[in-house]
Design a protein around this motif. Structure first.
Motif, PDB file in Angstrom:
ATOM      1  N   UNK A 244     -15.610   5.663  17.923  1.00 39.05           N
ATOM      2  CA  UNK A 244     -14.955   6.793  18.584  1.00 39.05           C
ATOM      3  C   UNK A 244     -15.539   6.986  19.979  1.00 39.05           C
ATOM      4  N   UNK A 245     -14.757   7.583  20.851  1.00 37.63           N
ATOM      5  CA  UNK A 245     -15.246   7.858  22.206  1.00 37.63           C
ATOM      6  C   UNK A 245     -16.433   8.810  22.181  1.00 37.63           C
ATOM      7  N   UNK A 264     -19.146   0.630  27.501  1.00 39.52           N
ATOM      8  CA  UNK A 264     -18.764   2.037  27.700  1.00 39.52           C
ATOM      9  C   UNK A 264     -17.492   2.152  28.525  1.00 39.52           C
ATOM     10  N   UNK A 265     -17.331   1.288  29.530  1.00 32.31           N
ATOM     11  CA  UNK A 265     -16.098   1.317  30.334  1.00 32.31           C
ATOM     12  C   UNK A 265     -14.884   0.935  29.484  1.00 32.31           C
ATOM     13  N   UNK A 266     -15.061  -0.077  28.622  1.00 32.34           N
ATOM     14  CA  UNK A 266     -13.953  -0.512  27.768  1.00 32.34           C
ATOM     15  C   UNK A 266     -13.552   0.593  26.793  1.00 32.34           C
ATOM     16  N   UNK A 274      -8.156   4.309  17.470  1.00 31.32           N
ATOM     17  CA  UNK A 274      -7.791   2.994  16.930  1.00 31.32           C
ATOM     18  C   UNK A 274      -8.142   1.902  17.943  1.00 31.32           C
ATOM     19  N   UNK A 275      -7.867   2.193  19.214  1.00 31.93           N
ATOM     20  CA  UNK A 275      -8.230   1.247  20.266  1.00 31.93           C
ATOM     21  C   UNK A 275      -9.751   1.123  20.382  1.00 31.93           C
ATOM     22  N   UNK A 276     -10.448   2.255  20.243  1.00 30.48           N
ATOM     23  CA  UNK A 276     -11.918   2.230  20.307  1.00 30.48           C
ATOM     24  C   UNK A 276     -12.479   1.356  19.189  1.00 30.48           C
ATOM     25  N   UNK A 282     -14.761  -5.876  18.207  1.00 36.44           N
ATOM     26  CA  UNK A 282     -14.862  -7.121  18.971  1.00 36.44           C
ATOM     27  C   UNK A 282     -16.263  -7.286  19.566  1.00 36.44           C
ATOM     28  N   UNK A 283     -16.807  -6.186  20.077  1.00 35.29           N
ATOM     29  CA  UNK A 283     -18.142  -6.238  20.687  1.00 35.29           C
ATOM     30  C   UNK A 283     -19.203  -6.601  19.651  1.00 35.29           C
TER      31      UNK A 283
END
Length: 318
Positions: A244-245, A264-266, A274-276, A282-283
């Motif tokens: 989560x952000x 952090x930028x990504x 969901x995008x987070x 991936x990271x």
């Protein structure tokens, strides 16, 4: 079986392990079993179970007196470890902490663990009590992780707190301690923190589990420094995916770690959680691949008792 034996038997293969939280007050063991059921396909050799101190609030009565009321308590780690071993036939590693426990209570817990055939413990100081700015030792308890470690080592040598203990049977715990690739936040500098870690190993610690990190180079540098300074015990990296952000703020604040600018930028550019989760997954997959290539003995995942994100990552590695 001891953690060190699991690692030796793996013959260089990187293992997977997971850390679970005891269920919240009022919940049953089934929540632990549901988490375990999702993770057992990865054949973890051991499962960590955290220990939590009680938190209190003060309730004011009409006569002006204050009553201390326990409002946050999780079920016993010892019992959960016994249940995991019995049901899943894997080793459980209970955390032992200084805060909230006297030396006698710690000794009693160790006696119970020894009786149950639990071979490993992770000795930690623990966090400050909720609402307190600094860690305050429990009266009759330990102030530092080194003191707690010494108590376990003493029992391994047959030395108990009181001479009149009926049994002086030696325990045989494999003891782990925490390591901080980015230093403990209360240490004035990394080298001072490192000296305390070396002292713990000299006292008898047999493995190290690191604080979570998001920069593999920090772990690699930490391992190299350990090896160059005579610390040759297994160093197990602790890992957690960003989900989560909000964690861009909470994780650095709570765990005193750095999140790389690229990550952090990504995350900051994500439109929703969901995008987070996709970015965090991936990271961490890439982190894990680098750690496996580096020869990390175990990848240890802080699941926070939410196995879903961790499972998606390990599926890409198993």
């Amino acid at each position: 079986m001891k953690i060190t034996e699991h690692i030796k038997n793996a013959k260089g293969k990187t293992l997977f392990s997971f850390e679970l939280l005891p269920p919240a007050k009022g919940q049953g063991i089934q929540s632990i079993f549901q988490t375990m059921d999702e993770l057992m396909e990865f054949k973890p050799p051991f499962i960590d179970v955290t220990y939590h101190r009680e938190d209190y609030l003060y309730k004011e009565h009409g006569n002006g007196l204050l009553e201390r009321v326990s409002y946050r308590k999780r079920p016993g780690t010892v019992a959960i470890c016994a249940a995991i071993i019995n049901k899943y036939k894997v080793d459980a590693v209970p955390h032992l902490i200084c805060g909230g426990f006297t030396k006698e209570e710690t000794e009693n817990a160790l006696i119970d663990l020894n009786f149950l055939g639990i071979d490993n413990v992770l000795a930690l100081r623990g966090d400050a009590q909720r609402g307190e700015p600094n860690f305050i030792p429990t009266p009759g308890g330990h102030a530092y992780a080194t003191d707690l470690l010494q108590q376990v080592v003493d029992m391994n040598n047959g030395k108990y707190l009181h001479e009149d203990v009926e049994s002086s049977e030696k325990t045989d715990f494999c003891v782990g301690v925490a390591g901080y690739p980015e230093k403990h936040f209360e240490s004035p500098n990394f080298n001072t923190d490192f000296k305390w870690l070396k002292k713990k190993v000299e006292m008898g610690a047999e493995f190290i589990v690191t604080q979570m990190f998001f920069n593999v180079d920090k772990y690699k540098e930490f391992v190299v420094k350990c090896r160059d300074n005579g610390i040759h015990v297994p160093i197990i990296p602790g890992l957690k995916p960003l989900t989560s952000k909000k964690q861009l703020i909470t994780l650095p604040r709570v765990f005193h770690l750095d999140i790389p600018e690229e990550l952090s930028d990504a995350v900051d550019s994500c439109k929703n959680n969901a995008d987070v989760r996709a970015v965090g997954q991936e990271w961490l997959v890439q982190q894990c691949k680098e750690l496996i290539d580096f020869g990390a003995p175990v990848l240890h995942f802080y699941t926070m008792s939410n196995p879903g994100p961790t499972k998606k990552i390990v599926e890409q590695l198993a």
